[in-house]
Design an enzyme around this catalytic site. Structure first.
Site, PDB file in Angstrom:
ATOM      1  N   LYS A  99     -13.620 -44.014  22.120  1.00 20.00           N
ATOM      2  CA  LYS A  99     -15.012 -44.427  22.321  1.00 20.00           C
ATOM      3  C   LYS A  99     -15.402 -44.386  23.799  1.00 20.00           C
ATOM      4  CE  LYS A  99     -14.649 -48.564  20.573  1.00 20.00           C
ATOM      5  NZ  LYS A  99     -13.222 -48.745  20.251  1.00 20.00           N
ATOM      6  N   ARG A 133      -2.092 -45.811  28.596  1.00 21.80           N
ATOM      7  CA  ARG A 133      -3.395 -45.676  29.235  1.00 21.80           C
ATOM      8  C   ARG A 133      -3.440 -46.252  30.659  1.00 21.80           C
ATOM      9  NH1 ARG A 133      -8.733 -47.732  26.155  1.00 21.80           N
ATOM     10  NH2 ARG A 133      -7.799 -49.799  26.340  1.00 21.80           N
ATOM     11  N   ARG A 142      -4.439 -56.497  18.917  1.00 22.43           N
ATOM     12  CA  ARG A 142      -5.793 -55.916  18.927  1.00 22.43           C
ATOM     13  C   ARG A 142      -6.033 -55.048  17.701  1.00 22.43           C
ATOM     14  NH1 ARG A 142      -5.373 -53.107  24.352  1.00 22.43           N
ATOM     15  NH2 ARG A 142      -7.311 -52.083  23.823  1.00 22.43           N
ATOM     16  N   ARG A 156      -4.229 -51.894  32.016  1.00 23.59           N
ATOM     17  CA  ARG A 156      -4.926 -53.111  31.590  1.00 23.59           C
ATOM     18  C   ARG A 156      -3.928 -54.110  31.005  1.00 23.59           C
ATOM     19  NH1 ARG A 156      -9.916 -51.340  27.928  1.00 23.59           N
ATOM     20  NH2 ARG A 156      -8.972 -52.957  26.677  1.00 23.59           N
ATOM     21  N   ARG A 208     -18.640 -55.926  17.162  1.00 27.43           N
ATOM     22  CA  ARG A 208     -17.273 -55.886  16.649  1.00 27.43           C
ATOM     23  C   ARG A 208     -17.064 -56.856  15.500  1.00 27.43           C
ATOM     24  NH1 ARG A 208     -14.615 -54.300  22.020  1.00 27.43           N
ATOM     25  NH2 ARG A 208     -12.597 -53.522  21.382  1.00 27.43           N
TER      26      ARG A 208
HETATM   27  P1  ADP Z   1     -10.694 -51.548  23.525  1.00 26.86           P
HETATM   28  O1  ADP Z   1     -11.775 -50.983  22.679  1.00 26.86           O
HETATM   29  O2  ADP Z   1      -9.901 -50.485  24.177  1.00 26.86           O
HETATM   30  O3  ADP Z   1      -9.896 -52.614  22.859  1.00 26.86           O
HETATM   31  P2  ADP Z   1     -12.582 -52.955  25.251  1.00 26.86           P
HETATM   32  O4  ADP Z   1     -12.601 -52.707  26.686  1.00 26.86           O
HETATM   33  O5  ADP Z   1     -13.769 -52.556  24.454  1.00 26.86           O
HETATM   34  O6  ADP Z   1     -11.259 -52.293  24.752  1.00 26.86           O
HETATM   35  O7  ADP Z   1     -12.335 -54.537  24.985  1.00 26.86           O
HETATM   36  C1  ADP Z   1     -11.282 -55.243  25.580  1.00 26.86           C
HETATM   37  C2  ADP Z   1     -11.285 -56.689  25.123  1.00 26.86           C
HETATM   38  O8  ADP Z   1     -12.527 -57.320  25.494  1.00 26.86           O
HETATM   39  C3  ADP Z   1     -11.183 -56.920  23.609  1.00 26.86           C
HETATM   40  O9  ADP Z   1      -9.869 -56.883  23.144  1.00 26.86           O
HETATM   41  C4  ADP Z   1     -11.827 -58.301  23.502  1.00 26.86           C
HETATM   42  O10 ADP Z   1     -10.953 -59.320  23.928  1.00 26.86           O
HETATM   43  C5  ADP Z   1     -12.962 -58.239  24.502  1.00 26.86           C
HETATM   44  N1  ADP Z   1     -14.191 -57.716  23.862  1.00 26.86           N
HETATM   45  C6  ADP Z   1     -14.830 -56.541  24.157  1.00 26.86           C
HETATM   46  N2  ADP Z   1     -15.900 -56.380  23.378  1.00 26.86           N
HETATM   47  C7  ADP Z   1     -15.953 -57.471  22.564  1.00 26.86           C
HETATM   48  C8  ADP Z   1     -16.823 -57.868  21.519  1.00 26.86           C
HETATM   49  N3  ADP Z   1     -17.872 -57.121  21.138  1.00 26.86           N
HETATM   50  N4  ADP Z   1     -16.558 -59.053  20.889  1.00 26.86           N
HETATM   51  C9  ADP Z   1     -15.545 -59.823  21.254  1.00 26.86           C
HETATM   52  N5  ADP Z   1     -14.668 -59.491  22.209  1.00 26.86           N
HETATM   53  C10 ADP Z   1     -14.863 -58.330  22.873  1.00 26.86           C
END
Ligand code: ADP
Length: 211
Positions: free
Chosen positions: A13, A125, A169, A158, A86
C-alpha cells in the site's frame, strides 16, 4: 476522487501510494505516517499512540478518527487513504466525516497477497527516516547501504517490523481489518499482488482506476 488502499501490512500500500502521489497528483493520508511523525515530534498524541504501535496493536479508534478529522479540515478530495480505515468503526466514522464535507470514497483497492510473502517483506523492510520511502534488504535495496536514494537520510528498521510484532500485526489485521472487504463490497476492486514488482502492480492500478 478519493481512494482507499486496503490490504495486509506489507502488501504494498505504501509503495503504491507513493507512486500515485508522484505520478497522478494524489495526496496520501497515511495514519501510520501521521502517528510516526507525532512520535518524532513528541506530541501527547504520539506518546499515547506509541504504546499501542510498539506492540503491533491498533491505536484506539477515537484517537485515530480524531487525527483523521483534523487532516480532512485541510483537504478532503484527491486523497489516497493508506492504512485507514482499519476497523468497522473507523469505516463508518470516515463515511460520516466525508459526508459532512460533501465528499465520498469512490474506489477501494484490495491487494490480495499470501501471508508467507508478507512476513518476508515486513521483516526485511527499511524506511527512510525523513521521506518515509520504503526499501527492502533483498527486493529493493538502496543504491548505498543504509542510505535513502532520494534524500540521503539514514534508513531505519521500524520497531514494529520485528518478527514477533509482525505476527501480532498480521493477526490483528485478519481479525479487525479483513472484514472491511465486506463493508466496501460495492466499491471494491481486488488486485492480485502476489509475484508482482511494484511497477507491475502500479500498472494494474492505473488500469483499474482508469487514471
Ligand atoms: P503497516 O500497514 O505496514 O502495518 P502503518 O504504518 O500503516 O503500517 O501502521 C503502523 C501502526 O500504526 C499500526 O500497526 C498501528 O499500531 C498504527 N495504526 C496505523 N493506522 C492505524 C489505524 N487506522 N487504526 C489504528 N491504528 C493504526
Amino acid at each position: 476522487m478519493n481512494i482507499i488502499l486496503l490490504g495486509a501490512p506489507g502488501g504494498g500500500k505504501g509503495t503504491q501510494s507513493e507512486f500515485l502521489c508522484e505520478k497522478n497528483g494524489f495526496v496520501q493520508l497515511s495514519t501510520g505516517d501521521l502517528f510516526r511523525s507525532n512520535i518524532m515530534n513528541k506530541t501527547s498524541l504520539g506518546t499515547e499512540a506509541q504504546k499501542y504501535m510498539d506492540q503491533g496493536l491498533y491505536v484506539p479508534d477515537t484517537i485515530t478518527n480524531g487525527m483523521v478529522q483534523e487532516f480532512l479540515k485541510t483537504k478532503s478530495d484527491g486523497l489516497i487513504f493508506d492504512g485507514y480505515p482499519r476497523t468497522a468503526e473507523q469505516a463508518s466514522a470516515l463515511d460520516e466525516m466525508l459526508e459532512a464535507l460533501q465528499g465520498s470514497i469512490d474506489k477501494v483497492i484490495y491487494f490480495e497477497i499470501d501471508a508467507a510473502i508478507l512476513m518476508d517483506r515486513l521483516t526485511g523492510r527499511l524506511i527512510c527516516q525523513t521521506c518515509k520511502r520504503s526499501y527492502h534488504i533483498k527486493n529493493r535495496p538502496p543504491l548505498v547501504e543504509g542510505v535513502c536514494d532520494y534524500d540521503h537520510s539514514r534508513l531505519i528498521v521500524r520497531p514494529d517490523d520485528a518478527p514477533d510484532k509482525v505476527r501480532t500485526r498480521l493477526m490483528v489485521y485478519q481479525e479487525q481489518t479483513a472484514p472491511l472487504v465486506d463493508f466496501y463490497k460495492d466499491k471494491l476492486i481486488k488486485i492480485d499482488a502476489n509475484n508482482k514488482t511494484p511497477v507491475e502492480l502500479y500498472q494494474d492500478l492505473v488500469k483499474v482506476l482508469a487514471i
